[in-house]
Design an enzyme around this catalytic site. Structure first.
Site, PDB file in Angstrom:
ATOM      1  N   LYS A  40      53.588  44.527  46.426  1.00  0.00           N
ATOM      2  CA  LYS A  40      53.640  45.738  47.250  1.00  0.00           C
ATOM      3  C   LYS A  40      54.913  45.807  48.075  1.00  0.00           C
ATOM      4  CE  LYS A  40      48.815  46.934  47.628  1.00  0.00           C
ATOM      5  NZ  LYS A  40      47.659  47.070  48.497  1.00  0.00           N
ATOM      6  N   LYS A  66      47.034  46.890  36.652  1.00  0.00           N
ATOM      7  CA  LYS A  66      45.682  47.182  37.147  1.00  0.00           C
ATOM      8  C   LYS A  66      45.502  48.677  37.432  1.00  0.00           C
ATOM      9  CE  LYS A  66      44.770  46.676  41.472  1.00  0.00           C
ATOM     10  NZ  LYS A  66      44.570  46.238  42.865  1.00  0.00           N
ATOM     11  N   LYS A  87      44.045  52.392  43.020  1.00  0.00           N
ATOM     12  CA  LYS A  87      43.862  53.713  43.616  1.00  0.00           C
ATOM     13  C   LYS A  87      45.106  54.248  44.306  1.00  0.00           C
ATOM     14  CE  LYS A  87      40.786  51.774  46.963  1.00  0.00           C
ATOM     15  NZ  LYS A  87      41.498  50.630  47.568  1.00  0.00           N
TER      16      LYS A  87
END
Ligand code: TYM
Length: 332
Positions: free
Chosen positions: A112, A197, A200
């Site tokens: 991230k 993955k 969301k």
């Protein structure tokens, strides 16, 4: 009875990955066999650039979806993280037990922070310390089991390490938790990029099935999912990630085994069609129940209010004990 804790972050609309990897088990199994607490971890949603109004909206939506998925407030405790101060109180103590190096090793932090930097943005300090807060979520409740998808296993492992270290240094205060990961669909992959993955907060939604997508949209996303080169249908996550992902999704919906299922298909088309039908049927009752509950915000707010009260009562004595153990003078 075992104590279970798990959480979901209101950083985007919840996905089929969240449902198959975590939420469904919470509702179908965990709340019936243990003293279970489920938390919408809103503080964690502030670790990347966010819109305040959206986080608030997604928090209530996540609560509504968890109830729609079958969490029963009579059987489990459902609450919002920021409503219970003990999480933040304990997080700081755990930051004093964790090391900078172990935080920087976390895969999610590395991915991230690289993504934020690539966009030219800055990395919030809270993104680095996130696992200390997550450990606090878990350890505050004397949790034994943490039902999560595969991507959270490393964070739960760190929570174990912090519990053990704290207990060794300051005396036995925390239960040492362990992650439980589902046998099938522990890592549902993006339908357009089956090597990453289904997440969301990803920007493009075409490879992500959101729980509140209209049935036609779900169908289209699955029918248009990318497949692999070669025509055979085999379950091989490394060599055939696209097909294997569809086999896992279908197996998770139908309660089967992806490897066995692969023998039943001769074409991608048939597999995609069955997977699309299965997901649409799986999500139908969830969508319907969500529609009813979304109209009753008072009910949802009341569930969250009483959930926070119960959670606070469980967490406070242990967090107070941790404050004493680490050397803080209790207030008189
Ligand atoms: P979050 O919000 O990303 O995901 C919530 C749960 O869904 C699982 N999950 C998946 N499972 C399978 N396939 C996928 N594609 C997929 N995507 C998500 C996650 O593994 C998770 O179980 N840090 C956590 C939230 C958290 C937490 C906690 C969890 C904060 N404190 C304490 C457990 C205990 C997170 O961001 O989950």
């Amino acid at each position: 009875m075992a104590r279970i804790f798990s959480g979901v972050k209101p950083s985007g609309h919840l996905t089929l990955g969240n449902y198959l990897g975590a939420m469904r088990r919470w509702a179908e199994v965990d709340q019936h066999r243990a003293e279970a607490l489920f938390c919408i971890v809103d503080l964690h949603a502030l670790t990347v650039a966010h819109d305040p109004a959206r986080v608030r909206r997604l928090t209530r939506q996540a609560a509504t979806l968890l109830l729609a998925a079958g969490l029963d407030p009579e059987r489990c405790t459902l609450f919002v993280q920021s409503h219970v101060d003990e999480h933040a109180r304990l997080s700081y103590l755990l930051e004093c037990v964790a090391t900078d190096g172990e935080m920087r090793r976390m895969i999610q932090y590395r991915e991230k922070s690289a993504r934020e930097q690539a966009k030219g943005g800055s990395v919030r300090l809270s993104l680095l310390t996130y696992p200390a807060l997550m450990a606090a979520d878990i350890l505050a409740y004397g949790t034994e089991e943490v039902p999560v998808g595969d991507d959270q296993a490393q964070h739960v492992e760190l929570s174990r390490d912090l519990a053990v270290r704290f207990n060794q240094r300051y005396g036995r205060t925390f239960v040492v938790p362990r992650a439980t990961v589902p046998g099938v669909a522990a890592r549902v992959m993006d339908l357009q990029d089956p090597t990453s993955k289904m997440g969301k907060s990803h920007e493009s939604g075409t490879g992500i099935v959101y729980l509140l997508d209209e049935p036609e949209v779900v169908r289209r996303k699955i029918l248009r999912s990318v497949t692999d080169s070669g025509r055979e249908i085999v379950y091989d996550r490394a060599g055939k990630p696209g097909v294997s992902n569809l086999l896992e999704i279908l197996a998770a919906c139908e309660g089967g085994d992806p490897e066995e299922l692969s023998g039943a298909y001769e074409s991608y088309g048939a597999l995609k069609k069955d997977a699309a039908d299965a997901v649409v049927e799986l999500l139908r009752p969830l969508r319907e129940r969500h529609r009813e509950l979304a109209a009753d915000t008072e009910y949802v707010d009341e569930v969250l209010r009483s959930g926070a009260e119960r959670a606070r009562a469980v967490a406070r004595p242990r967090v107070d004990a941790a404050h004493r153990a680490i050397g803080l003078l209790p207030p008189g």
